[in-house]
Design a protein around this motif. Structure first.
Motif, PDB file in Angstrom:
ATOM      1  N   ARG A   1     109.221  68.835 109.868  1.00 47.68           N
ATOM      2  CA  ARG A   1     108.111  69.344 109.049  1.00 47.68           C
ATOM      3  C   ARG A   1     108.186  68.816 107.627  1.00 47.68           C
ATOM      4  N   GLU A   2     109.373  68.776 107.074  1.00 46.82           N
ATOM      5  CA  GLU A   2     109.553  68.406 105.678  1.00 46.82           C
ATOM      6  C   GLU A   2     109.502  66.899 105.451  1.00 46.82           C
ATOM      7  N   LYS A   3     110.058  66.134 106.384  1.00 48.66           N
ATOM      8  CA  LYS A   3     110.260  64.707 106.158  1.00 48.66           C
ATOM      9  C   LYS A   3     109.321  63.794 106.947  1.00 48.66           C
ATOM     10  N   GLU A   4     108.820  64.251 108.086  1.00 48.81           N
ATOM     11  CA  GLU A   4     108.125  63.334 108.987  1.00 48.81           C
ATOM     12  C   GLU A   4     106.690  63.719 109.331  1.00 48.81           C
ATOM     13  N   SER A   5     106.358  64.992 109.259  1.00 49.47           N
ATOM     14  CA  SER A   5     105.041  65.416 109.702  1.00 49.47           C
ATOM     15  C   SER A   5     103.961  64.995 108.714  1.00 49.47           C
ATOM     16  N   MET A   6     102.892  64.408 109.232  1.00 46.35           N
ATOM     17  CA  MET A   6     101.759  64.002 108.408  1.00 46.35           C
ATOM     18  C   MET A   6     100.708  65.106 108.435  1.00 46.35           C
ATOM     19  N   ILE A   7      99.687  64.952 107.643  1.00 45.20           N
ATOM     20  CA  ILE A   7      98.735  66.025 107.396  1.00 45.20           C
ATOM     21  C   ILE A   7      98.064  66.511 108.671  1.00 45.20           C
ATOM     22  N   VAL A   8      97.906  65.636 109.664  1.00 44.84           N
ATOM     23  CA  VAL A   8      97.216  66.027 110.898  1.00 44.84           C
ATOM     24  C   VAL A   8      98.166  66.589 111.943  1.00 44.84           C
ATOM     25  N   GLY A   9      99.467  66.691 111.610  1.00 43.10           N
ATOM     26  CA  GLY A   9     100.386  67.392 112.488  1.00 43.10           C
ATOM     27  C   GLY A   9     101.170  66.537 113.458  1.00 43.10           C
ATOM     28  N   SER A  10     101.432  65.290 113.111  1.00 45.55           N
ATOM     29  CA  SER A  10     102.287  64.453 113.938  1.00 45.55           C
ATOM     30  C   SER A  10     103.020  63.479 113.024  1.00 45.55           C
ATOM     31  N   GLY A  11     103.837  62.630 113.620  1.00 45.52           N
ATOM     32  CA  GLY A  11     104.607  61.688 112.826  1.00 45.52           C
ATOM     33  C   GLY A  11     104.983  60.464 113.628  1.00 45.52           C
TER      34      GLY A  11
ATOM     35  N   PRO B   1     105.622  82.927 113.223  1.00 42.03           N
ATOM     36  CA  PRO B   1     104.274  82.379 113.381  1.00 42.03           C
ATOM     37  C   PRO B   1     104.070  81.010 112.762  1.00 42.03           C
ATOM     38  N   LYS B   2     105.037  80.524 111.955  1.00 39.83           N
ATOM     39  CA  LYS B   2     104.839  79.193 111.376  1.00 39.83           C
ATOM     40  C   LYS B   2     104.785  78.120 112.457  1.00 39.83           C
ATOM     41  N   TRP B   3     105.439  78.376 113.600  1.00 35.52           N
ATOM     42  CA  TRP B   3     105.389  77.386 114.673  1.00 35.52           C
ATOM     43  C   TRP B   3     104.021  77.393 115.343  1.00 35.52           C
ATOM     44  N   ALA B   4     103.349  78.531 115.362  1.00 35.16           N
ATOM     45  CA  ALA B   4     101.968  78.564 115.853  1.00 35.16           C
ATOM     46  C   ALA B   4     101.038  77.881 114.859  1.00 35.16           C
ATOM     47  N   ASP B   5     101.303  78.056 113.551  1.00 36.10           N
ATOM     48  CA  ASP B   5     100.540  77.315 112.535  1.00 36.10           C
ATOM     49  C   ASP B   5     100.641  75.818 112.795  1.00 36.10           C
ATOM     50  N   GLU B   6     101.864  75.352 113.060  1.00 36.37           N
ATOM     51  CA  GLU B   6     102.085  73.934 113.312  1.00 36.37           C
ATOM     52  C   GLU B   6     101.308  73.473 114.540  1.00 36.37           C
ATOM     53  N   MET B   7     101.395  74.231 115.621  1.00 32.82           N
ATOM     54  CA  MET B   7     100.709  73.832 116.854  1.00 32.82           C
ATOM     55  C   MET B   7      99.206  73.792 116.669  1.00 32.82           C
ATOM     56  N   GLU B   8      98.662  74.745 115.931  1.00 39.40           N
ATOM     57  CA  GLU B   8      97.216  74.770 115.726  1.00 39.40           C
ATOM     58  C   GLU B   8      96.758  73.518 114.985  1.00 39.40           C
ATOM     59  N   THR B   9      97.455  73.168 113.909  1.00 39.29           N
ATOM     60  CA  THR B   9      97.090  71.968 113.155  1.00 39.29           C
ATOM     61  C   THR B   9      97.192  70.729 114.029  1.00 39.29           C
TER      62      THR B   9
END
Length: 655
Positions: A266-276, A319-327
């Motif tokens: 999340r901190e180093k690799e994830s881009m704004i649309v939720g992948s890397g 719930p932050k992991w659900a936030d991630e999945m939604e994005t």
């Protein structure tokens, strides 16, 4: 068997969630035109004829497709879909050798041998879970017993198999089905083998003199790019297996490593649309995402990130992991699926053009990402609504319904009316035969700062980034009204303060060449709330002072577009400023931007888009051209297959 560590949140029972609306339509297209339209007999060929001996990886496709097909059946449990699954499972079992071996290689330990065996095992176990048929479980048992004979203690180390470039990550990912098999058989030898495999991660090998150290380095906070071989997809697959091993053993260091590694992604690799990823490798992508990266955001990485976050949501209840999945779901994943649902992109850029995946293994008429993408999309019903000891947790807001049981056995359910995330209103109406007491937990996304929540007209406070827990005696007809904060947000790029993007709730917006026929030969600035407007009476002029490109998150006024092209889901008029010089000639302008998943979805060279907007944005250079060359690295631009994957095309008419 009783697990040593149990989930905080548990998926609802199969078929309990019905998703309609936009998301439901995309899932239906994926199922009908993609998963269930595939000629699955082709996926058996590598196992039957050992066609991967020359270095291919056709053995992965059966398991990827089959696990997608199981998810599709759970969503649409028709006789036709059931027959497809039964035929496919028998086809795989028919290729099993007398000693239990299921492999697409003639000889053991080919480059992708263990990787293909992993996917075959995942498919067999998924079918057993779905149907309870012992034949599938027995086939998995025999195949795993044979693997232990050739790769158990004193035999060939799995950390010295597969491609040396990947430092055995692909082989090590077989951890997941081995632990799943232990959980279903309670046979200690499978747990012993799993822990033996994990112990090898810490030992020197012919591929890595220090060992791949997935547990130690994650706990130590080593960034993903510097752990073992930085192959994102295979590395996350190993951590998925570690999550299952934590359930089986309760050893906290396994969970600690899985959580810390995911936070590092999340901190180093994830881009704004939720992948890397770039070129399928970790690449310090969070900071580099405004660049024109080569082969960014592999769809297999996107899918595996969703599945990994799903594991962590179950285990932690955070719930932050659900936030991630939604994005990820609404942006990186859905953007990669072509509108018809029959094919996927291999890579997804943030600027340029969309390119469908090439036909990676013509023998099976598929590509790794086209087989894998559905596995991410069709998990959505599993995490949309989940159970815990007190009641249910609603993680995804959608048009549709849910029915199931709470912990005390009472039958409960609800209907949800919303077109979220386009409008902000969500209405949940309880539907159940009798009144009963339980808790409904509502995910309030971290980005949603201003929220309104009422139950039967009574206001309830909620905090962003948490679940709002409502415990009461619920009766049929009770209504929950939730309004989330869908103001347009201006996001500053982590690695470049002069680049901005816009999000609406979980949705990333993008410029699309179909919608940008307005201003030419000008530079534009986003007209957001940090801009300082001034009026000079002596000169009788209005002008705007910049916010010095502050990295502070701010808001921008968006208006739904009056019209949009066919195939575009969401579109908004976005205010921009033209500032040709210091104080004079400042004026407002409007451009239409659409959701990222719709941007460029014609998948051709003329339909261009971009997410990150340099400040100022020079419109003549808004859309990079010819970017398919850095996505594909081939002489010919791939095309979307016509969807007719016929046996006649391969010559295998005898199947």
């Amino acid at each position: 068997m009783k697990l040593k560590a149990t989930d905080r949140l548990m998926p609802s029972s199969d078929g309990s969630v019905r998703i309609e609306g936009y998301l439901g339509q995309r899932m239906t297209s994926c199922i009908h035109n993609g998963v269930m339209a595939a000629n699955h007999a082709l996926f058996q060929i590598p196992f039957r004829d050992k066609t991967d001996e020359g270095g291919s990886w056709g053995g992965e496709f059966w398991g990827k497709w089959f696990t997608s097909a199981v998810l599709a059946y759970q969503i649409e449990p028709t006789d036709h879909h059931g027959a497809i699954l039964a035929d496919a499972i028998q086809g795989l079992i028919d290729t099993q050798s007398e000693n239990g071996r299921i492999s697409s290689y003639e000889n053991d330990f080919g480059d992708w041998d263990i990787w293909g065996r992993k996917y075959a095992l995942l498919g067999l176990i998924a079918y057993y879970d779905l149907t309870g048929k012992k034949e599938a479980l027995q086939a998995a048992v025999l195949a795993t017993d044979e693997l232990i004979r050739i790769a158990g203690p004193g035999q060939k180390k799995l950390t010295e198999t597969g491609l040396s470039l990947l430092e055995a990550l692909s082989s090590c990912s077989i951890l997941e089905p081995v632990v799943l098999l232990f959980q279903r058989t309670n046979d200690q030898k499978y747990l012993d083998f799993a822990e033996y495999l994990v112990s090898l991660w810490s030992e020197p090998s012919a591929y890595n003199p220090n060992g791949i150290r997935l547990i130690e380095d994650a706990i130590a906070g080593i960034e993903p790019l510097k752990i073992a071989s930085p192959k994102g997809y295979e590395m996350m697959s190993c951590y998925e297996g570690l999550c299952e091993l934590y359930r089986a053993t309760g050893r906290h260091e396994y969970l600690e490593a899985a959580i810390k590694f995911a936070n590092l992604v999340r901190e180093k690799e994830s881009m704004i649309v939720g992948s890397g990823s770039s070129g399928e490798l970790w690449c310090d992508g969070t900071k580099r995402q405004t660049e024109l990266l080569e082969q960014p955001m592999e769809t297999c990485v996107t899918t595996t990130w969703i599945k990994y976050c799903y594991q962590l949501l179950r285990l932690t209840g955070d719930p932050k992991w659900a936030d991630e999945m939604e994005t990820t779901l609404y942006n990186a994943l859905l953007s990669a699926m072509v509108p018809s649902g029959n094919w996927w992109a291999y890579f997804s850029p943030l600027a340029g053009e969309r390119v469908p995946s090439h036909m990676q293994v013509p023998l099976v008429q598929c590509s790794c990402c086209s087989a894998n993408g559905p596995r991410g999309l069709l998990t959505a019903p599993g995490w949309a609504v989940m159970n815990d000891d007190s009641g249910i947790a609603i993680n995804l807001y959608y048009q549709g319904n849910w029915s199931g049981r709470v912990n005390n056995g009472d039958e409960v359910g609800f209907e949800m009316e919303t077109a979220y995330p386009e409008p902000d209103n969500i209405r949940i109406k309880v539907k159940q035969s009798k009144s009963c007491s339980y808790t409904i937990k509502l995910r309030i996304p971290a980005w949603s700062r201003q929220n309104e929540l009422q139950v039967n007209g009574e206001r309830i406070a909620c905090i962003p980034g948490t679940y709002t827990e409502i415990h009461r005696e619920w009766k049929s007809g009770d209504e929950i009204h939730l309004k989330l904060d869908l103001r347009g947000r201006v996001i500053t790029a982590p690695g470049n303060i002069n680049h901005k993007a816009i999000m609406v709730g979980p949705i990333v917006l993008a410029l699309d060449s179909r919608l940008s026929d307005g201003e030419k030969h000008v530079s534009l600035w986003l007209d957001h709330q940090q801009m300082e407007r001034k009026h000079n009476q002596d000169w009788n002029i209005d002008y705007v002072l910049l916010d010095n490109c502050s990295d502070q998150e701010t808001y921008i006024d968006l208006v739904p577009a009056a019209s949009k092209p066919e195939g575009v889901w969401m579109a908004f008029e976005v205010p921009f400023l033209i500032r040709p010089t210091h104080f004079v000639g400042h004026k407002e302008s409007k451009l239409v931007m659409c959701d990222y998943a719709s941007a460029g979805n014609e998948f051709n060279e003329s339909n261009l888009f971009r997410v990150w907007l340099p400040q100022p944005l020079f419109m003549e250079q808004a859309f990079p051209k010819g970017t398919w060359h850095i996505l594909v690295h081939s002489e010919d631009r791939p095309e979307i297959p016509d969807g007719t994957r016929q046996l006649e095309q391969t010559g295998f008419l005898s199947l």
